[in-house]
Design an enzyme around this catalytic site. Structure first.
Site, PDB file in Angstrom:
ATOM      1  CG  ASP A  45      -1.969  -1.116   1.132  1.00 61.06           C
ATOM      2  OD1 ASP A  45      -2.697  -1.169   0.116  1.00 61.06           O
ATOM      3  OD2 ASP A  45      -2.041  -1.933   2.061  1.00 61.06           O
ATOM      4  CE  LYS A  91     -11.458  -6.190  -1.530  1.00 58.86           C
ATOM      5  NZ  LYS A  91     -10.088  -5.586  -1.669  1.00 58.86           N
ATOM      6  CG  PHE A  92     -12.404  -7.785 -11.539  1.00 56.82           C
ATOM      7  CD1 PHE A  92     -12.000  -6.495 -11.858  1.00 56.82           C
ATOM      8  CD2 PHE A  92     -11.496  -8.820 -11.713  1.00 56.82           C
ATOM      9  CE1 PHE A  92     -10.728  -6.240 -12.341  1.00 56.82           C
ATOM     10  CE2 PHE A  92     -10.222  -8.576 -12.199  1.00 56.82           C
ATOM     11  CZ  PHE A  92      -9.832  -7.286 -12.511  1.00 56.82           C
ATOM     12  CG  HIS A  93     -19.651  -6.195  -7.740  1.00 56.57           C
ATOM     13  ND1 HIS A  93     -20.053  -5.937  -6.455  1.00 56.57           N
ATOM     14  CD2 HIS A  93     -20.766  -6.609  -8.390  1.00 56.57           C
ATOM     15  CE1 HIS A  93     -21.345  -6.187  -6.334  1.00 56.57           C
ATOM     16  NE2 HIS A  93     -21.805  -6.586  -7.499  1.00 56.57           N
ATOM     17  CB  ILE A 125     -22.627  -6.917 -16.657  1.00 59.42           C
ATOM     18  CG1 ILE A 125     -21.545  -6.446 -17.643  1.00 59.42           C
ATOM     19  CG2 ILE A 125     -23.555  -5.766 -16.256  1.00 59.42           C
ATOM     20  CD1 ILE A 125     -22.099  -5.970 -18.967  1.00 59.42           C
ATOM     21  N   PRO A 126     -21.703  -9.952 -15.985  1.00 65.42           N
ATOM     22  CG  PRO A 126     -23.167 -11.770 -15.766  1.00 65.42           C
ATOM     23  CD  PRO A 126     -23.148 -10.264 -15.868  1.00 65.42           C
ATOM     24  CD  GLN A 177      -8.273  -5.138   7.639  1.00 62.22           C
ATOM     25  OE1 GLN A 177      -9.388  -5.646   7.661  1.00 62.22           O
ATOM     26  NE2 GLN A 177      -7.629  -4.890   6.521  1.00 62.22           N
TER      27      GLN A 177
END
Length: 245
Positions: A22, A73-75, A77-78, A201
């Site tokens: 990071d 973290k792909f999110h 449409i398919p 966290q």
């Protein structure tokens, strides 16, 4: 320490440790990386660094012998998620992830996109509930389940779709291993060696506790990257894990 870029030349590590990079500055990141040994850990590259420095930065890390967890973290449409996962595989990363909340069709499309890569395909992991999320955060989203119950529901969907495992908190690991089996990989952030600050966290464990809980890969950030001697810190963590095994 610089190796060639081919995947066959990358250093092999049996360590479950994945160091989260990071950094805002590329040179600072590479300066840190040059202090550690690829036999002692893998590296995680997230959204900020990938946006700043791009695929070439990943290649530079690979050239130094490190396996890379591309934590984007792909999110979507398919079709879009599938193409993104395939692009990550083309880059030669060791692990890539998607959001389980993207649903079954998205996760299935992502898995199918990796079929042409055969044994060279990266591990495909789904994110369940972010470790910073508490019950009150889920309630704000209309989710009435506890973080643990919601994570288990998403993990079950992930396994049904044929993915390799999930990102989960260490607290969920014991039950997940019982429910989903030993081959279903568990990747856990929020790992802090004894005495480290919890940071942002909320659900944390020490490396030794995580190993005992059944975690396969543990993500550790600032306790290593901000260490005065990161190489020694990694060796101490790995030695402690070997004693605990």
């Amino acid at each position: 320490m610089t190796l060639t870029a081919s995947s066959s030349s990358r250093a092999v590590t049996n360590s479950p440790v994945v160091v989260a990079l990071d950094y805002h500055n590329r040179d600072d990141a590479l300066s840190f990386v040059d202090k550690i040994d690829p036999r002692d850990c893998r590296l995680k590259v997230g959204k900020e660094m990938f946006t700043l420095f791009g695929p070439q930065f990943v290649r530079e890390l690979q050239q130094r012998g490190f396996d890379i967890f591309l934590d984007l973290k792909f999110h979507d449409i398919p079709n879009t998620a599938a193409h993104a996962v395939a692009a990550a595989a083309d880059l030669g990363v060791w692990m890539v992830n998607v959001h389980a909340s993207g649903g079954a069709r998205m996760m299935t499309a992502a898995r199918e996109a990796l079929v042409p890569f055969g044994k060279d395909a990266p591990l495909l992991i789904a994110v369940t509930v972010l470790t910073s999320m508490e019950a009150s955060d889920l309630a704000d989203l209309g989710v009435t389940l506890s973080p643990a119950d919601y994570a288990e529901r998403l993990a079950a969907l992930t396994q049904k779709c044929g993915l390799d495992g999930v990102v989960c908190s260490a607290q969920e690991a014991v039950r997940f291993k019982q429910v989903f089996g030993q081959e279903f990989k568990l990747v856990t952030p929020g790992i802090r060696p004894q005495g480290s600050d919890a940071g942002d966290q909320r659900r944390i464990m020490t490396p030794e506790q995580a190993l005992a809980a059944g975690v396969d890969y543990m993500v550790i950030g600032r306790p290593v990257t901000q260490s005065v001697d990161p190489a020694q810190t990694l060796k101490a963590i790995n030695a402690s894990l070997q004693r605990s095994a």
